[in-house]
Design a protein around this motif. Structure first.
Motif, PDB file in Angstrom:
ATOM      1  N   HIS A 447       1.150  -1.060  -0.013  1.00 17.40           N
ATOM      2  CA  HIS A 447      -0.033   0.204   0.184  1.00 17.40           C
ATOM      3  C   HIS A 447       0.573   1.602  -0.174  1.00 17.40           C
ATOM      4  CE1 HIS A 447      -4.251  -2.319   1.763  1.00 17.40           C
ATOM      5  NE2 HIS A 447      -3.472  -2.167   0.336  1.00 17.40           N
ATOM      6  N   VAL A 448       0.250   2.645  -0.461  1.00 16.26           N
ATOM      7  CA  VAL A 448       0.785   3.552  -0.649  1.00 16.26           C
ATOM      8  C   VAL A 448      -0.328   4.318   0.539  1.00 16.26           C
ATOM      9  CG1 VAL A 448       1.632   5.809  -1.965  1.00 16.26           C
ATOM     10  CG2 VAL A 448       2.053   3.075  -3.251  1.00 16.26           C
ATOM     11  N   THR A 449       0.446   5.270   1.209  1.00 14.28           N
ATOM     12  CA  THR A 449       0.069   6.167   2.180  1.00 14.28           C
ATOM     13  C   THR A 449       0.762   7.363   1.875  1.00 14.28           C
ATOM     14  OG1 THR A 449       1.464   5.017   4.437  1.00 14.28           O
ATOM     15  CG2 THR A 449      -0.830   3.847   3.321  1.00 14.28           C
ATOM     16  N   THR A 450      -0.435   8.156   2.906  1.00 17.38           N
ATOM     17  CA  THR A 450      -0.185  10.136   2.947  1.00 17.38           C
ATOM     18  C   THR A 450       0.815   9.675   3.830  1.00 17.38           C
ATOM     19  OG1 THR A 450      -2.000  10.464   3.621  1.00 17.38           O
ATOM     20  CG2 THR A 450      -1.520  10.442   1.585  1.00 17.38           C
ATOM     21  N   GLU A 451       1.757  10.812   4.752  1.00 18.20           N
ATOM     22  CA  GLU A 451       2.012  11.105   5.862  1.00 18.20           C
ATOM     23  C   GLU A 451       0.756  10.625   7.002  1.00 18.20           C
ATOM     24  OE1 GLU A 451       5.238  14.861   5.101  1.00 18.20           O
ATOM     25  OE2 GLU A 451       3.238  14.786   5.786  1.00 18.20           O
ATOM     26  N   LYS A 452      -0.318  11.035   6.506  1.00 21.14           N
ATOM     27  CA  LYS A 452      -1.162  10.862   8.015  1.00 21.14           C
ATOM     28  C   LYS A 452      -1.999   9.496   8.041  1.00 21.14           C
ATOM     29  CE  LYS A 452      -2.735  15.368   7.296  1.00 21.14           C
ATOM     30  NZ  LYS A 452      -4.003  16.668   7.565  1.00 21.14           N
ATOM     31  N   GLY A 453      -2.038   8.590   6.884  1.00 23.03           N
ATOM     32  CA  GLY A 453      -1.761   7.417   6.630  1.00 23.03           C
ATOM     33  C   GLY A 453      -2.789   6.735   5.575  1.00 23.03           C
ATOM     34  N   ARG A 454      -3.608   7.345   4.541  1.00 19.89           N
ATOM     35  CA  ARG A 454      -4.446   7.245   4.159  1.00 19.89           C
ATOM     36  C   ARG A 454      -3.857   7.061   2.858  1.00 19.89           C
ATOM     37  NH1 ARG A 454      -7.261   9.897  -0.616  1.00 19.89           N
ATOM     38  NH2 ARG A 454      -5.857  11.784   0.027  1.00 19.89           N
ATOM     39  N   VAL A 455      -4.485   5.454   2.622  1.00 17.44           N
ATOM     40  CA  VAL A 455      -4.000   4.872   1.751  1.00 17.44           C
ATOM     41  C   VAL A 455      -4.391   5.933  -0.263  1.00 17.44           C
ATOM     42  CG1 VAL A 455      -3.854   2.358   0.513  1.00 17.44           C
ATOM     43  CG2 VAL A 455      -4.576   2.712   3.253  1.00 17.44           C
ATOM     44  N   MET A 456      -3.727   5.819  -0.763  1.00 13.50           N
ATOM     45  CA  MET A 456      -3.837   6.118  -1.826  1.00 13.50           C
ATOM     46  C   MET A 456      -3.684   5.290  -3.013  1.00 13.50           C
ATOM     47  SD  MET A 456      -3.594   9.218  -1.029  1.00 13.50           S
ATOM     48  CE  MET A 456      -3.050  10.098  -2.939  1.00 13.50           C
ATOM     49  N   GLY A 457      -3.429   3.832  -2.863  1.00  9.55           N
ATOM     50  CA  GLY A 457      -3.030   2.989  -3.891  1.00  9.55           C
ATOM     51  C   GLY A 457      -2.263   1.634  -3.442  1.00  9.55           C
ATOM     52  N   THR A 458      -2.102   0.999  -4.550  1.00  9.07           N
ATOM     53  CA  THR A 458      -0.856  -0.152  -3.988  1.00  9.07           C
ATOM     54  C   THR A 458      -0.475   0.339  -5.292  1.00  9.07           C
ATOM     55  OG1 THR A 458      -2.918  -1.465  -3.448  1.00  9.07           O
ATOM     56  CG2 THR A 458      -0.958  -3.005  -4.252  1.00  9.07           C
ATOM     57  N   MET A 459       1.307   0.077  -4.873  1.00 10.07           N
ATOM     58  CA  MET A 459       2.665  -0.211  -6.226  1.00 10.07           C
ATOM     59  C   MET A 459       2.453  -1.529  -5.750  1.00 10.07           C
ATOM     60  SD  MET A 459       6.048   1.666  -5.588  1.00 10.07           S
ATOM     61  CE  MET A 459       6.513   0.917  -4.261  1.00 10.07           C
ATOM     62  N   VAL A 460       3.009  -2.260  -6.962  1.00  5.70           N
ATOM     63  CA  VAL A 460       3.231  -3.191  -7.132  1.00  5.70           C
ATOM     64  C   VAL A 460       5.076  -2.927  -8.551  1.00  5.70           C
ATOM     65  CG1 VAL A 460       2.837  -5.071  -8.714  1.00  5.70           C
ATOM     66  CG2 VAL A 460       1.211  -3.610  -7.470  1.00  5.70           C
ATOM     67  N   VAL A 461       6.113  -4.039  -7.586  1.00  8.95           N
ATOM     68  CA  VAL A 461       7.450  -3.940  -8.271  1.00  8.95           C
ATOM     69  C   VAL A 461       7.395  -4.695  -8.744  1.00  8.95           C
ATOM     70  CG1 VAL A 461       9.485  -3.424  -7.406  1.00  8.95           C
ATOM     71  CG2 VAL A 461       8.599  -2.300  -6.863  1.00  8.95           C
ATOM     72  N   ILE A 462       7.734  -4.486  -9.853  1.00 12.42           N
ATOM     73  CA  ILE A 462       8.446  -6.781 -10.663  1.00 12.42           C
ATOM     74  C   ILE A 462       9.461  -6.452 -10.684  1.00 12.42           C
ATOM     75  CG2 ILE A 462       7.759  -7.820 -12.624  1.00 12.42           C
ATOM     76  CD1 ILE A 462       5.474  -6.185 -12.975  1.00 12.42           C
ATOM     77  N   ARG A 463       9.985  -7.515 -10.516  1.00 13.17           N
ATOM     78  CA  ARG A 463      11.693  -7.617 -10.935  1.00 13.17           C
ATOM     79  C   ARG A 463      12.086  -9.420 -11.563  1.00 13.17           C
ATOM     80  NH1 ARG A 463      15.291  -6.820  -5.691  1.00 13.17           N
ATOM     81  NH2 ARG A 463      14.399  -4.751  -6.047  1.00 13.17           N
ATOM     82  N   ASP A 464      12.829  -9.489 -12.872  1.00  9.26           N
ATOM     83  CA  ASP A 464      13.285 -10.824 -13.095  1.00  9.26           C
ATOM     84  C   ASP A 464      14.400 -11.199 -12.653  1.00  9.26           C
ATOM     85  OD1 ASP A 464      13.326 -12.364 -14.876  1.00  9.26           O
ATOM     86  OD2 ASP A 464      12.750 -11.150 -16.545  1.00  9.26           O
ATOM     87  N   ILE A 465      13.527 -12.100 -12.457  1.00  9.56           N
ATOM     88  CA  ILE A 465      14.986 -13.399 -11.856  1.00  9.56           C
ATOM     89  C   ILE A 465      15.424 -14.951 -12.454  1.00  9.56           C
ATOM     90  CG2 ILE A 465      14.364 -12.934  -9.530  1.00  9.56           C
ATOM     91  CD1 ILE A 465      12.583 -15.196  -8.538  1.00  9.56           C
ATOM     92  N   THR A 466      14.776 -14.168 -13.682  1.00  5.96           N
ATOM     93  CA  THR A 466      15.164 -15.580 -14.893  1.00  5.96           C
ATOM     94  C   THR A 466      16.357 -15.917 -14.043  1.00  5.96           C
ATOM     95  OG1 THR A 466      13.490 -15.108 -16.473  1.00  5.96           O
ATOM     96  CG2 THR A 466      14.596 -16.624 -16.986  1.00  5.96           C
ATOM     97  N   GLN A 467      17.105 -15.047 -14.692  1.00  2.00           N
ATOM     98  CA  GLN A 467      18.363 -15.752 -14.475  1.00  2.00           C
ATOM     99  C   GLN A 467      19.051 -16.291 -13.580  1.00  2.00           C
ATOM    100  OE1 GLN A 467      21.134 -12.396 -15.628  1.00  2.00           O
ATOM    101  NE2 GLN A 467      22.845 -13.358 -16.237  1.00  2.00           N
ATOM    102  N   ASP A 468      19.109 -16.036 -12.404  1.00  2.00           N
ATOM    103  CA  ASP A 468      19.348 -16.405 -10.789  1.00  2.00           C
ATOM    104  C   ASP A 468      18.602 -18.121 -11.034  1.00  2.00           C
ATOM    105  OD1 ASP A 468      18.275 -12.945  -8.740  1.00  2.00           O
ATOM    106  OD2 ASP A 468      20.151 -13.502 -10.311  1.00  2.00           O
ATOM    107  N   LYS A 469      17.120 -17.746 -11.476  1.00  4.60           N
ATOM    108  CA  LYS A 469      17.022 -19.335 -11.416  1.00  4.60           C
ATOM    109  C   LYS A 469      17.567 -20.700 -12.081  1.00  4.60           C
ATOM    110  CE  LYS A 469      12.899 -18.672  -8.413  1.00  4.60           C
ATOM    111  NZ  LYS A 469      13.038 -20.208  -7.434  1.00  4.60           N
ATOM    112  N   GLU A 470      17.608 -19.598 -13.577  1.00  4.43           N
ATOM    113  CA  GLU A 470      18.781 -20.460 -14.279  1.00  4.43           C
ATOM    114  C   GLU A 470      20.022 -21.239 -13.901  1.00  4.43           C
ATOM    115  OE1 GLU A 470      16.141 -19.085 -18.492  1.00  4.43           O
ATOM    116  OE2 GLU A 470      18.198 -18.553 -18.047  1.00  4.43           O
ATOM    117  N   LEU A 471      20.453 -20.232 -13.387  1.00  3.34           N
ATOM    118  CA  LEU A 471      21.906 -20.135 -12.445  1.00  3.34           C
ATOM    119  C   LEU A 471      21.968 -20.959 -11.191  1.00  3.34           C
ATOM    120  CD1 LEU A 471      23.715 -17.068 -11.952  1.00  3.34           C
ATOM    121  CD2 LEU A 471      24.426 -18.355 -13.298  1.00  3.34           C
TER     122      LEU A 471
END
Length: 706
Positions: A447-471
């Motif tokens: 969740h992304v919130t303001t200083e007062k705690g109000r939820v502004m939405g959701t941030m999704v972070v995507i990381r490609d780990i294919t190479q780590d899995k293949e190693l």
């Protein structure tokens, strides 16, 4: 006019210089590629030489019976030993015992090879005469008999007799000639006389090259060689060569320079062509720039400068230059009007903050997606769009790919609780099939919130780990494959050592102890192989845990005795402590023994000379505690978190080596028993590893036979 001329020269310098430097780099790359071709040939001959040496080492392992053959006096015993040896390796065509004069006493041979029917007489054979002088094993040249090729290996025995092994050439031939460079490249194997015993193209086999200047130089220098040379037919070539120690063979990998350097020459010519073409093109472009672009830009720059001074009433002409500049002039004047409005609304700070945040999000290499409270997309950076189209787009745009992701059950089930405010965050790994291969990604949502705690939405972070899995998979495949290959020779070694131990005279106690030590070391090596295989089965969920009542005192006592000889090399005292003779635990005895042996071996490895290692077992409230403690170097606090990871090791001053899998295996086995391994350690004082097993009742005594 002078100003335009200077601008024209400046434009040419800015554009032509980088293009020229790029072409020059291409020319330099062409030169570097020549060195890479030489290194490629050097890598090939080094690999082939190592493979050939390994092949001869394997043959020597099969001949560990030689001491027994030298002591055997009865003809039938000698024949039985030779027959067993012949059957141990399909490459052996004949194994024979020769007398001191080089004549056959007894032999075992392949019945299909009729040329071996007659008695062997090597009295005048060059190989026999050479080994007779040096008293060291040696390899003879390759020779042909009908459609088959063979080479001889002659070993001196301790009683003046000789062991002759006739080896088929085909297996080693396949090993040597399975790869070559280029269409015209070749691999030759030459013996010490200059005769070609093997050719990847089968064109020069048997040809004598003793007068070849290159080969004469290699006879005088035994070290590796790589570079340019002329082949026997005066063709300029490039390659590398290396002698195979113990076999008397020289392996050469080469190809004509015309073929090897063709690509580099083509790159160099292309670079010069494009350099000239770019220079002419930039001259024309510079003229066009000065006439149609630079003047309008200069006027726009003057207007922008006044705008930077907050003179928002400034206007620029709208009837100059190209049509695009006229449109730009109109857009600029409209922008001035809007800026005046923005200034009045005092929104500069908001625009600046938004620009900073967007620049930051766009510069991140991970994919970023912002989802509002009502489930709509408010922001996506380029890595996120590219990732979504790759894994779910099927050749279409991002909107289609995003819709497909919402229909993928693992994705929606993991993300939905965060979007519906049932969870604050999530982090999971997903596997997506993309064009016939697995694509792995780690997805984190919060969740992304303001200083007062109000939820502004959701941030999704995507990381490609294919190479780590293949190693990780490559590491696991490598260890699983190599352990399967080591299993058979280790088992054979243990068998040969056991047979040798039975043949040691009773008065040779020191020899008996050395053979026993070698056999124990081979067993430990086989134990390591079994550990790797068990770890693979454990990770695959295929390792069965067969719990039985195990006497804790007997278990640690047995391992303490087994590890004492290993500890004596560093003058380390190994002690066992367990006062309760009737202390029984429920465990898989074989696996728990290997866990305790791994922990004890690590304790000995990281304990200094004259130190101590203690194995103990005691009854506790929750079960039976097994403990391994030492006064060694200890473990740094920063290393404790990754101590039980695969392929992880704590560096020691004495450079103790290993594969870094023992603790990972031990952790998995203990957890499979429903427990955990605990560690207490202090640098400079030692370490303590302990875990608790479920207590078991003593097994009922076996009933006496009726």
């Amino acid at each position: 006019m002078v100003r335009r001329l200077l601008l024209y020269v400046t434009v040419l310098a800015i554009v032509v210089i980088p293009v020229s430097m790029t072409c020059w780099k291409v020319v330099q790359y062409a030169r570097v590629s020549k060195a890479q071709i030489v290194d490629l040939h050097h890598h090939i001959v080094r690999t082939l030489a190592l493979n050939t040496t390994s092949y001869f080492n394997q043959l020597n392992m099969r001949l560990a019976f030689a001491p027994l053959l030298a002591r055997a006096k009865v003809w039938s015993d000698q024949l039985a030993i030779l027959n067993n040896t012949l059957l141990s390796n399909s490459d052996f065509a004949c194994v024979a015992l020769l007398d001191a004069e080089g004549k056959e006493k007894v032999k075992a041979r392949d019945g299909a090879l009729t040329f071996l029917n007659k008695p062997l007489d090597y009295a005048a054979h060059p190989l026999f005469l050479n080994v007779q002088q040096t008293r060291t094993a040696d390899t003879g040249p390759v020779y042909e008999v009908g459609p088959y090729s063979f080479f001889d290996i002659l070993y001196p025995l301790e009683n003046g007799q000789w062991l002759l092994v006739v080896v088929r050439w085909e297996s080693l031939k396949k090993l040597l000639f399975e790869e070559q460079v280029g269409e015209k490249g070749f691999i030759w194997v030459l013996d010490e006389t200059g005769r070609v015993v093997g050719d990847s193209r089968q064109a020069q086999v048997g040809k004598a090259l003793s007068d070849w200047p290159y080969f004469k130089e290699r006879l005088e220098a035994s070290d590796d060689w790589k570079g340019e040379f002329a082949d026997p037919f005066k063709t300029p070539s490039v390659g590398a060569g290396r002698w195979v120690k113990g076999a008397g063979w020289f392996i050469l990998s080469a190809q004509p320079q015309e073929e090897a350097y063709a690509k580099a020459r083509q790159l160099r010519l292309s670079a010069f062509f494009w350099m000239g073409f770019s220079f002419i093109g930039m001259i024309l472009f510079g003229y066009f720039w000065v006439k149609h672009i630079s003047l309008p830009i200069t006027q726009l720059a003057a207007g922008v400068y006044k705008v930077s001074r907050r003179q928002f009433n400034q206007k620029v002409p709208e009837d100059f230059g190209l049509d695009e500049f006229r449109a730009l002039g109109k857009a600029f004047n409209n922008m001035m009007k809007e800026l005046k409005v923005y200034e009045d609304m005092q929104v500069e700070r908001i625009v600046e903050e938004k620009t900073t945040v967007q620049s930051l999000l766009y510069s991140i290499s991970d994919g970023i997606i912002m989802i509002t409270q009502d489930g709509k997309l408010s922001f996506t950076n380029e890595p996120a769009r590219a990732w979504a189209v790759d894994v779910a787009g099927r050749g279409k745009d991002f909107d289609y790919a995003w819709g497909q992701l919402q229909q993928y059950p693992p994705w929606s089930e993991a993300l939905q609780p965060v979007l519906e405010n049932h969870k604050l965050s999530m982090s999971e790994e997903f596997e997506f099939p993309v064009q016939g291969r697995a694509r792995w990604s780690r997805v984190m949502a919060q969740h992304v919130t303001t200083e007062k705690g109000r939820v502004m939405g959701t941030m999704v972070v995507i990381r490609d780990i294919t190479q780590d899995k293949e190693l990780d998979r490559m590491k696991e495949d490598f260890f699983n494959g190599i352990t399967h290959d080591l299993r058979t020779p280790l088992a054979a070694t243990i068998g040969y050592l056991g047979l040798s131990e039975m043949q040691v005279p009773e008065n040779e106690k020191e020899l008996s102890q050395l053979v026993g030590s070698a056999r124990q070391s081979a067993r430990r090596a086989l134990g390591l192989v079994e550990t790797i295989l068990s770890l693979a089965r454990l990770q695959a969920g295929k390792l069965a845990i067969n719990k039985v009542p195990v006497n804790a005192r007997e278990l640690i006592g047995k391992i303490g005795r087994d590890m004492t000889f290993h500890a004596q090399a560093k003058k380390i005292k190994v002690s066992v402590e367990c006062e309760d003779e009737d202390l029984w635990a429920s465990a898989d005895q074989s696996l728990i023994e290997r866990v305790v042996e791994n922990l004890t071996g690590n304790a000995i490895k990281y304990t200094m000379e004259n130190g101590w290692v203690k194995l103990s077992a005691r009854r506790v409230e929750t079960g039976v505690e097994l403990c391994i403690q030492d006064n060694g170097r200890g473990i740094p606090p920063e290393a404790l978190n990754k101590l039980f990871g695969k392929f992880q090791q704590v560096k020691a001053e004495d450079k103790a080596v290993g594969f870094g899998i023992g603790l990972s295996f031990s952790k998995g086995i203990v957890e499979a028993h429903g427990s955990t391994i605990n560690v207490e350690s202090e640098v400079g004082k030692g370490s303590k590893f302990f875990f608790i097993l479920e207590r078991a009742a003593a097994p009922a005594p076996a009933s006496a036979p009726a």
